[in-house]
Motif scaffolding. Structure first.
Motif, PDB file in Angstrom:
ATOM      1  N   ILE A 140       0.852  -1.186   0.000  1.00  0.00           N
ATOM      2  CA  ILE A 140       0.000   0.000   0.000  1.00  0.00           C
ATOM      3  C   ILE A 140       0.885   1.233   0.000  1.00  0.00           C
ATOM      4  O   ILE A 140       1.895   1.292   0.714  1.00  0.00           O
ATOM      5  CB  ILE A 140      -0.915   0.007   1.246  1.00  0.00           C
ATOM      6  N   ARG A 165      -4.133  -0.597  10.422  1.00  0.00           N
ATOM      7  CA  ARG A 165      -5.300  -1.466  10.235  1.00  0.00           C
ATOM      8  C   ARG A 165      -6.597  -0.681  10.375  1.00  0.00           C
ATOM      9  O   ARG A 165      -7.509  -0.807   9.564  1.00  0.00           O
ATOM     10  CB  ARG A 165      -5.260  -2.611  11.247  1.00  0.00           C
ATOM     11  N   ILE A 193      -7.196   1.504   7.341  1.00  0.00           N
ATOM     12  CA  ILE A 193      -7.673   0.731   6.183  1.00  0.00           C
ATOM     13  C   ILE A 193      -9.148   0.389   6.363  1.00  0.00           C
ATOM     14  O   ILE A 193      -9.944   0.511   5.421  1.00  0.00           O
ATOM     15  CB  ILE A 193      -6.814  -0.530   5.981  1.00  0.00           C
ATOM     16  N   GLU A 194      -9.540  -0.002   7.571  1.00  0.00           N
ATOM     17  CA  GLU A 194     -10.947  -0.323   7.824  1.00  0.00           C
ATOM     18  C   GLU A 194     -11.834   0.905   7.650  1.00  0.00           C
ATOM     19  O   GLU A 194     -12.914   0.822   7.070  1.00  0.00           O
ATOM     20  CB  GLU A 194     -11.114  -0.933   9.213  1.00  0.00           C
ATOM     21  N   ALA A 213     -11.213   3.471   5.720  1.00  0.00           N
ATOM     22  CA  ALA A 213     -11.257   3.758   4.286  1.00  0.00           C
ATOM     23  C   ALA A 213     -12.225   2.819   3.565  1.00  0.00           C
ATOM     24  O   ALA A 213     -12.994   3.253   2.701  1.00  0.00           O
ATOM     25  CB  ALA A 213      -9.862   3.654   3.681  1.00  0.00           C
ATOM     26  N   LEU A 214     -12.212   1.543   3.918  1.00  0.00           N
ATOM     27  CA  LEU A 214     -13.117   0.586   3.286  1.00  0.00           C
ATOM     28  C   LEU A 214     -14.573   0.889   3.630  1.00  0.00           C
ATOM     29  O   LEU A 214     -15.450   0.867   2.749  1.00  0.00           O
ATOM     30  CB  LEU A 214     -12.764  -0.842   3.708  1.00  0.00           C
ATOM     31  N   ARG A 215     -14.837   1.199   4.896  1.00  0.00           N
ATOM     32  CA  ARG A 215     -16.210   1.540   5.301  1.00  0.00           C
ATOM     33  C   ARG A 215     -16.697   2.791   4.571  1.00  0.00           C
ATOM     34  O   ARG A 215     -17.837   2.864   4.125  1.00  0.00           O
ATOM     35  CB  ARG A 215     -16.288   1.762   6.810  1.00  0.00           C
ATOM     36  N   GLU A 216     -15.837   3.794   4.470  1.00  0.00           N
ATOM     37  CA  GLU A 216     -16.213   5.038   3.800  1.00  0.00           C
ATOM     38  C   GLU A 216     -16.466   4.803   2.310  1.00  0.00           C
ATOM     39  O   GLU A 216     -17.382   5.386   1.727  1.00  0.00           O
ATOM     40  CB  GLU A 216     -15.127   6.098   3.999  1.00  0.00           C
ATOM     41  N   PHE A 217     -15.673   3.949   1.688  1.00  0.00           N
ATOM     42  CA  PHE A 217     -15.883   3.619   0.276  1.00  0.00           C
ATOM     43  C   PHE A 217     -17.255   2.974   0.088  1.00  0.00           C
ATOM     44  O   PHE A 217     -18.018   3.356  -0.797  1.00  0.00           O
ATOM     45  CB  PHE A 217     -14.781   2.670  -0.217  1.00  0.00           C
ATOM     46  N   ILE A 218     -17.571   2.016   0.948  1.00  0.00           N
ATOM     47  CA  ILE A 218     -18.870   1.334   0.859  1.00  0.00           C
ATOM     48  C   ILE A 218     -20.001   2.334   1.076  1.00  0.00           C
ATOM     49  O   ILE A 218     -20.987   2.351   0.339  1.00  0.00           O
ATOM     50  CB  ILE A 218     -18.941   0.177   1.879  1.00  0.00           C
ATOM     51  N   ARG A 219     -19.868   3.185   2.082  1.00  0.00           N
ATOM     52  CA  ARG A 219     -20.891   4.182   2.365  1.00  0.00           C
ATOM     53  C   ARG A 219     -21.110   5.116   1.179  1.00  0.00           C
ATOM     54  O   ARG A 219     -22.240   5.398   0.791  1.00  0.00           O
ATOM     55  CB  ARG A 219     -20.492   4.991   3.606  1.00  0.00           C
ATOM     56  N   LYS A 271     -20.494   4.572  -1.978  1.00  0.00           N
ATOM     57  CA  LYS A 271     -21.108   3.846  -3.094  1.00  0.00           C
ATOM     58  C   LYS A 271     -22.597   3.622  -2.858  1.00  0.00           C
ATOM     59  O   LYS A 271     -23.400   3.684  -3.787  1.00  0.00           O
ATOM     60  CB  LYS A 271     -20.399   2.508  -3.344  1.00  0.00           C
TER      61      LYS A 271
END
Length: 67
Positions: free
Chosen positions: A7, A25, A28-29, A31-37, A39
């Motif tokens: 990364i 960690r 990253i979590e 960032a992933l949650r924000e990406f899903i939100r 979308k």
């Protein structure tokens, strides 16, 4: 689940700083949650004004639990 990734350190540092995450960690979590939100919001905006956005209270509660 344990995984190994290469990364971009500068990118990860920015996420960590902006999110105030204490660990990589956690950053990253976040960032992933924000990406899903984002979308999900994008998808909901596309559906506004269509008949596909007609759902009831059960569906709304289910979507809230996913966040």
């Amino acid at each position: 689940m344990r995984s190994t990734f290469d990364i971009d350190e500068k990118l990860l540092a920015q996420v960590q700083e902006l999110s105030q995450a204490r660990t990589k960690r956690e950053a990253i979590e976040v960032a992933l949650r924000e990406f899903i939100r984002s979308k999900r919001i994008e998808r909901a905006r596309r559906l506004i004004g269509t008949d596909r956005l007609s759902f009831g209270i059960k569906e709304l509660k289910r979507l809230r639990r996913l966040d």
